[in-house]
Design an enzyme around this catalytic site. Structure first.
Site, PDB file in Angstrom:
ATOM      1  CE1 TYR A   1     -19.008  73.659  14.173  1.00  0.00           C
ATOM      2  CE2 TYR A   1     -18.467  75.886  13.475  1.00  0.00           C
ATOM      3  CZ  TYR A   1     -18.096  74.587  13.692  1.00  0.00           C
ATOM      4  OH  TYR A   1     -16.812  74.187  13.437  1.00  0.00           O
TER       5      TYR A   1
ATOM      6  CG  ASP B   1     -17.089  68.366  21.876  1.00  0.00           C
ATOM      7  OD1 ASP B   1     -15.935  67.994  21.615  1.00  0.00           O
ATOM      8  OD2 ASP B   1     -17.368  69.531  22.220  1.00  0.00           O
TER       9      ASP B   1
END
Length: 151
Positions: free
Chosen positions: A111, A52
């Site tokens: 992540y 994003d």
């Protein structure tokens, strides 16, 4: 047509995200422009995943098909030259088989989420941490994190 795997590192702060969009600069768009500048080819690169707006990557994998048989070091260096001044670097490049796909050949994704809980704002880690001025409830966070294990 040779296929090249690229391992990328980038600071997502100035980008609208990974994927090319009508408005704003994307990581994908910046790399595709760099490929066009060095090779004269207009290509669409494929990434292992999408980030994003404002999200960074340490080892994002992508692949591109180029008409010419370049050495991987030349592709890496040419892309890094043409990616300036964007905060993107090609760390590694290799020729891979035609059936390699950055998205579907991936065997792992990981992540890192960082929270900074302190009153003063971050300076060196600005845009790299989620800053909270209050204290965190570590026990509640540990309980909530158990739900995520294995997913």
């Amino acid at each position: 047509m040779p296929r090249y795997a690229l391992t990328l590192e980038y600071d997502g702060t100035p980008f609208v995200g990974w994927q090319r969009q009508a408005a704003g600069v994307s990581v994908q768009g910046a790399i595709e422009q760099a490929i066009l500048k060095f090779s004269g080819e207009s290509v669409i690169i494929r990434g292992a995943g999408r980030t994003d707006s404002g999200v960074h990557a340490l080892c994002q994998v992508a692949h591109a098909d180029l008409a010419k048989d370049w050495t991987p070091g030349r592709v890496r260096d040419a892309l890094n030259f043409h990616l300036r001044p964007y905060p993107v670097a090609v760390l590694w490049c290799a020729q891979v088989p035609a059936d390699f796909d950055a998205r579907f050949s991936a065997v792992e994704r990981s992540y890192v989420y960082r929270i900074l809980a302190r009153r003063p704002p971050p300076v060196l880690d600005k845009n790299r941490v989620w800053w909270l001025m209050g204290e965190l409830d570590a026990d509640a966070m540990r309980d909530a994190a158990r739900v995520l294990v294995g997913h």
